[in-house]
Design an enzyme around this catalytic site. Sequence first.
Site: not given
Ligand code: T46
Length: 134
Positions: A49
Site C-alpha cells: 500500500h
Molecule cells: C505501513 C507499514 C510500514 C491498527 O489497528 N493500528 C495501526 O496503527 C496499524 C499500523 C495497524 N492496525 C491494524 C490494521 C490491520 O488489521 O493492524 C492490522 C495490520 O495492519 P496492516 O495490514 O496495515 O500492516 P502492514 O504491515 O501491511 O502495514 C503497516 C502499516 O499499516 C502501514 O501504515 O506503512 O506497516
Amino acid sequence: MEIQFIELQSHGDSRGSLIALEEGENVPFKIKRVYYMFDTKHGVTRGFHAHKKLKQLAIPMKGSCRFLLDDGNDKVEVLLDDPSKGLLIDSFIWREMFDFTKDCVLMILADSLYDESDYIRDYEEFLKRVANDS
Ligand code: T46
C-alpha cells in the site's frame, strides 16, 4: 528516487547503547503514533500500500528486514539492519516489507493516528494518483 535514512546518534558507553528519539530533533515530524511488528512469519511480505498523507520513520530495533519502495517511477530495495538508522517513508510511496529475520522487531513512528481512509491499497489506483499529481 531519493532514499532518506536518518542517522540516530547512539549514546554508547561501557554499559551498552542508548538512542533517544525526539520530535522535531532527529524525528522530523510530530509523533502521533508508534507501532511495531515482531514475530513475522518466514516468507511473509507485508505492506502492499501507499499513504495519501502519512509520513513515517521505520527503525529495526532488532534483526533485519527489507523494504521495497516505489514512487510510481522508480523502485528501490533497502535493507534495514541497524537500530541507529531510521528509514523515512514519505506519502505516496508504495511499500512492501519482506525478508524479516525471525528475531526482527520493526518499530514505526508515524505523524498521524491510524486512519484506514489514508491507505491506497490498489497498485493501479496508486499509479493513477501519482500520474495525476505530477
Ligand atoms: C505501513 C507499514 C510500514 C491498527 O489497528 N493500528 C495501526 O496503527 C496499524 C499500523 C495497524 N492496525 C491494524 C490494521 C490491520 O488489521 O493492524 C492490522 C495490520 O495492519 P496492516 O495490514 O496495515 O500492516 P502492514 O504491515 O501491511 O502495514 C503497516 C502499516 O499499516 C502501514 O501504515 O506503512 O506497516
